[in-house]
Design an enzyme around this catalytic site. Structure first.
Site: not given
Ligand code: CTP
Length: 393
Positions: A206, A320
């Site tokens: 990613n 997160f």
């Protein structure tokens, strides 16, 4: 921060001019004291110009003006006292309480505990038993002595005695000058993406750069935490003064590294962008482009944070949430689902950027918006919230 830099007569002092310039650019207030030997190598005007500050020398030592007694007043002034470079001679004097020049007089009068020594000299002088025992005396008296690095020395010889990188010296000064909000905390931080192997050449990954996690690790050290950083593949330099840096590639490796260290930790911040899916099996040889279409079967990876949340006991858990849509809703959902104490929600645009813009949700219902700002300041805001939870626990 108010920093007094003592400069002594070692060739490496030309590197300290750069340190002084960088400290000034970071917004610090400086005063410089040079010994006579330092002045033989370079004029005090250079330091005055790059530091935009006053430079004191031995001729100022007894210039008492309007009640200002230089050595006592200067010893009370700084938040941090730094001697860089520190010669074997000055080290020996400080260790033995000799005060025969302005700098050593200041050291004798200084009663603070934020004092940094950056030795630099020929390696035989450094290794000499006298220098080593003097350095030990100073360590025992609360000086932080930075290790010189190993390499080519000004005299043409090779060994341990080189002035360390200024980045390390400046970080040590930052650590000394920071309030210890996380004193005593053992903190595990994860950062970066993971790489899931398709074949020996290709991966699924990613866009995470790791910058947010690395800034968190760096700032947490400044705030007094003992930090372990577990990082997926990134191009970033390892932060200085973290206890341990563990480099991993896949989600499974990150899981193993986290679980292996979890028991000793007081808090965990999962800033890593862990892949949610990984190929069912990775091909051992490179996949050739024989067909027009290619399907790769993927299986779910283990959710590290959720796994820790299910058995967390008294650990503080911070997650997160990176989202394109419904940022706040999804973040709050993850806070509950993963049994977290705090979650930091940020938009997907933060990935790879030096800036971030976050919303911090705590388990007790409090919400704080921070940014847009540099990731280092966002890190400080996140860690200040963590400190609040830590002091409460
Ligand atoms: N996380 C984790 N292990 C995973 C996936 C995510 O520990 N296999 C952690 C991340 O480090 C982050 C938090 O979980 O702190 C949320 O990650 P995010 O990708 O936003 O959410 P997911 O839980 O993966 O859910 P989704 O992808 O469906 O949004």
């Amino acid at each position: 921060m108010k920093i007094l830099v003592g400069v002594t007569g070692c060739i490496a002092l030309y590197k300290v001019a750069e340190l002084v310039s960088s400290l000034r650019k970071s917004g610090n207030e400086l005063k410089i004291v040079m010994t006579q030997s330092a002045q033989r190598l370079v004029s005090k005007d250079l330091f005055s110009a790059v530091g935009n500050c006053e430079v004191y020398t031995d001729s100022d030592a007894f210039e008492i003006k309007n009640g200002f007694i230089p050595h006592t007043e200067l010893s009370k002034w700084p938040d941090v006292l730094v001697i860089a470079p520190a010669t074997a001679n000055t080290i020996a004097k400080i260790a033995h309480g000799i005060a025969d020049n302005l700098l050593t007089m200041i050291c004798l009068a200084y009663s603070g505990d934020k004092k940094l020594l950056v030795p630099a000299m020929n390696y035989r002088m450094y290794e000499n038993a006298a220098t080593q025992s003097n350095l030990q005396v100073l360590r025992d008296r609360g000086w932080w002595v930075l290790e010189p690095s190993i390499g080519h020395l000004a005299c043409g010889e090779f060994g341990k005695g080189r002035y360390p990188e200024n980045e390390i010296v400046q970080e040590a000064i930052e650590i000394l000058g920071s309030e210890k909000l996380l004193r005593g905390m053992k903190l595990l931080v994860t950062a970066g993406p993971t790489w899931e192997s398709i074949d020996p050449v290709r991966i699924i990954s990613n866009r995470s750069s790791g910058k947010m996690g690395y800034e968190i690790a760096k700032v947490a050290v400044r705030l007094g935490a003992s930090v372990t950083l577990i990082s997926g593949p990134t191009c970033l330099k390892t932060p200085h003064f973290v206890d341990e840096v563990v480099k991993v590639e896949s989600a499974q490796q990150m899981f193993d590294a986290v679980i292996q260290r979890l028991e000793q930790m007081n808090a965990v911040i999962m800033a890593a962008a862990v892949a949610d899916y990984t190929p069912v099996s990775a091909s051992e040889s490179k996949i050739k482009k024989d067909s027009q279409q290619l399907s790769i079967s993927l299986k779910k990876t283990i959710d590290i944070l959720k796994h820790i949340g299910e058995q967390k006991k008294d650990k503080i858990l911070v997650g997160f949430a990176v989202e394109t849509d419904f940022l706040e809703e999804y973040a709050k959902e993850k806070l509950v689902k993963k049994n977290l104490d705090m979650i930091v929600a940020n938009k997907v645009q933060a990935m790879g950027s030096d800036q971030n813009d976050v919303i911090i949700f705590k388990k007790d219902g409090t919400v704080k918006r921070v940014g847009p700002d540099e990731k280092s300041r966002i890190a400080l805001a996140i860690l200040s919230e963590l400190a609040e939870l830590w002091n409460r626990s």
